[in-house]
Scaffold this active site. Structure first.
Site, PDB file in Angstrom:
ATOM      1  CB  SER A  11      -2.007  -2.530   6.349  1.00 28.10           C
ATOM      2  OG  SER A  11      -2.524  -1.474   5.563  1.00 28.10           O
ATOM      3  N   GLY A  39       1.334   2.284   1.576  1.00 30.02           N
ATOM      4  CA  GLY A  39       1.667   3.372   0.670  1.00 30.02           C
ATOM      5  C   GLY A  39       1.713   3.028  -0.803  1.00 30.02           C
ATOM      6  CG  ASN A  42      -3.487   2.763  -0.228  1.00 33.27           C
ATOM      7  OD1 ASN A  42      -4.240   1.823  -0.446  1.00 33.27           O
ATOM      8  ND2 ASN A  42      -3.333   3.292   0.969  1.00 33.27           N
ATOM      9  NE  ARG A  89       1.099  -1.942   8.233  1.00 37.88           N
ATOM     10  CZ  ARG A  89       0.913  -0.636   8.269  1.00 37.88           C
ATOM     11  NH1 ARG A  89       0.550  -0.065   9.404  1.00 37.88           N
ATOM     12  NH2 ARG A  89       1.098   0.109   7.205  1.00 37.88           N
ATOM     13  CB  SER A 139       6.046   3.686   7.839  1.00 33.25           C
ATOM     14  OG  SER A 139       5.124   2.598   7.852  1.00 33.25           O
ATOM     15  N   PRO A 185       6.820  15.927   0.309  1.00 34.62           N
ATOM     16  CG  PRO A 185       8.253  17.701   0.839  1.00 34.62           C
ATOM     17  CD  PRO A 185       7.811  16.823  -0.305  1.00 34.62           C
ATOM     18  CG  ASP A 255      -0.841   6.354  -0.014  1.00 35.08           C
ATOM     19  OD1 ASP A 255       0.323   6.752   0.131  1.00 35.08           O
ATOM     20  OD2 ASP A 255      -1.446   5.684   0.839  1.00 35.08           O
ATOM     21  CB  ALA A 285      -8.380  10.329  -1.832  1.00 34.88           C
TER      22      ALA A 285
END
Length: 318
Positions: A11, A39, A42, A89, A139, A185, A255, A285
């Site tokens: 993006s 993702g 970054n 996007r 994603s 995760p 990220d 971050a």
């Protein structure tokens, strides 16, 4: 180049400030700041910030895609672009000055066609032997099968590349079924991997090691938000707890954590130090506003704190 990142749903991110968000009013905003996002992108950017190098492979198209390429080139990041006709996007973050509240507007990704996906697979299959780590992060955009990251796991395993995946949903489940080197995760995604609605803090260690025993990953680094992270392997479980800081934005924190992890791994550091750098980068971050990633000076300051606390026996729980 030891590290390669992959971003299928990049993006062009922009953030701006306005005094207050009100309906039906013309809102005066500050000049927007544009940054490359997504993702894997970054992750590559944060690696660069911390003094490392990587190759960023990503899918892009249209004027936003061209601006993405320009921004990464200005940051000195090596890149390989898989061109598509659809425009990349654009996402918008607006920070309300009066409250410091942050409003994030995420747009749907462009559909990625079969030709671009075949090129992506071909590029991964042809990665040179010097590549040790492949990071697939973010994603999946429209048009991409849920098992795409899993297909890449098979290629990485065959080539002897350590595959690191940071995604969610069915893409995470299907990739874990193939077995990867490292997964990052959060607790919700850990529950998903375990086939449970939710898990308690009491259960999380045993569940993480059960997932590892099933061959889904060699290493799990479970993100615990402000509480840091839990490292789990078949032989150990450890916690890295960062200092309490004032959060400005959580954009890019995950990220940045992945960037810290893979950078330390590429340098041959032990797992304790690997997770410390990951937590330091992720925490750093959150100290920056808008869509800005970590700053290296903040990462190093937090790392120093973690090391001192660890020496006193308080930074990492065994």
């Amino acid at each position: 180049m030891k590290i390669v990142t992959l971003t299928l749903n990049p993006s062009l991110d922009k953030h701006t400030y306005t005094e207050r968000l009100l309906p039906d009013k013309k809102l005066r905003c500050d000049e927007p700041v544009y940054e490359a996002g997504g993702g894997g992108i970054n992750v590559s950017r944060a690696i660069k910030i911390m003094g490392g190098e990587s190759l960023a492979i990503y899918v892009a198209g249209g004027p936003a895609g061209e601006q993405l390429e320009k921004l990464l080139r200005e940051e000195g990041i090596e890149q390989y672009i898989i061109k598509i006709e659809q425009p990349t996007r654009e996402n918008l973050t607006v920070i309300e000055k009066s409250t410091a509240n942050q409003y994030r507007f995420g747009m749907p990704g462009s559909e990625v066609g079969e030709a671009a996906l075949k090129e992506c697979i071909s590029v991964i299959e042809e990665l040179p032997d010097e590549v040790e780590f492949l990071v697939a992060s973010g994603s999946l955009p429209p048009g991409v099968a849920e098992d795409f990251y899993a297909q890449l796991a098979e290629i990485a395993n065959r080539k002897g590349i350590k595959y690191i995946v940071d995604t969610s949903g069915k893409a995470l489940e299907k990739t874990a079924d193939k077995g990867v080197y490292l997964l990052k995760p959060n607790l919700g995604e850990l529950s998903q991997l375990a086939g449970k609605e939710e898990i308690s803090a009491i259960e999380q260690e045993a569940i993480a090691q059960e997932i590892i025993s099933k061959g889904k990953a060699e290493i799990l680094v479970v993100s615990l938000g402000p509480r840091g992270a839990m490292l789990a392997t078949k032989d150990q479980v450890e916690y890295v707890v960062p200092p309490t800081i004032k959060q400005k934005s959580t954009v890019g924190a995950g990220d940045s954590m992945v960037a810290g992890l893979v950078l330390a791994l590429s340098r041959g550091e032990n797992l304790r130090d690997v997770v410390q750098r990951g937590v330091a980068a992720g925490t750093a971050a959150t100290m920056t506003a808008g869509t800005e990633l970590c700053r290296n000076e903040d990462v190093e300051t937090i790392l120093e704190w973690l090391n001192k606390t660890d020496e006193k026996g308080g930074g990492i729980d065994h």
